[in-house]
Structure formats: C-alpha cells, structure tokens
Write a protein that holds these residues in place. Structure first.
Motif: not given
Length: 107
Positions: A24, A26-27, A29-34, A38, A42
């Motif tokens: 979850t 990882q999903k 993180q891919n959604e928010y694109q750093d 985000w 983190k």
C-alpha cells in the motif's frame, strides 16, 4: 504445542499485515511521485517508527533492570524471546503504515 500454534498464527498475521502495508505504501508513493507533501509524510512516519523502536528498547531495558534486582530466578527460553522480538520488529512496518495513512488523511 498451543504456544507454537499461537506463535505461528501471530507470525502469519503480522507478516501479512507488513506485506499489505509495504504494498500500500508503494502504491501511494507511485501515486504521489515524491512530491513535497509525500516526503514530509514519509519523514514524519519514519520519526514515529523510530520512536516505536525506542519505546520497545526502553521497555526491554526496564524489564532487564527489574529482573536484575529481583530475588527470584526467571528462566525464559531463547526461542520465545527471539519469536517475540521478530514479531515486534516486523510490526514496526505496520506502525509506519498506520502513521502514513493517518498523516495522509490529515495533511
């Protein structure tokens, strides 16, 4: 026998939760694109996870002090101590996930 079955069940539950938490996160993180938000989430989750491990360490130290000054002899099997330590370490991933979900909703 009951102890082994209960430890196996707890291990399966905690590992399943940790895997779900990692997938979850990882999903997300891919959604928010750093993005900056985000990265802040983190960072705060990492601090909370660090605090979790510090509290576990303090609890272990307090138990050691109590056992050191008690008059009775307490025998604990090493495999039980290792099993509990493993569960607590794996549960750290779940704590990080819960903090990330909390800050994701409130930031």
């Amino acid at each position: 026998m009951v102890y082994k079955i209960s430890m196996l069940i707890m291990l399966v539950v905690v590992v399943s939760l940790a895997i779900y938490a990692k997938v979850t996160v990882q999903k997300l993180q891919n959604e928010y694109q750093d993005d900056e938000r985000w990265l802040q989430i983190k960072l705060m989750a990492g601090n909370a996870t660090k605090r979790y491990f510090e509290y576990i360490l303090i609890l272990v130290a307090l138990i050691q002090v109590v056992l050191l000054f008690s008059n009775s002899l307490v025998m604990v099997r090493l495999d039980r101590v290792a099993s509990v330590a493993l569960l607590l370490i794996i549960f750290g991933h779940v704590v990080e996930y819960l903090v990330i979900i909390h800050f994701d909703k409130h930031m």
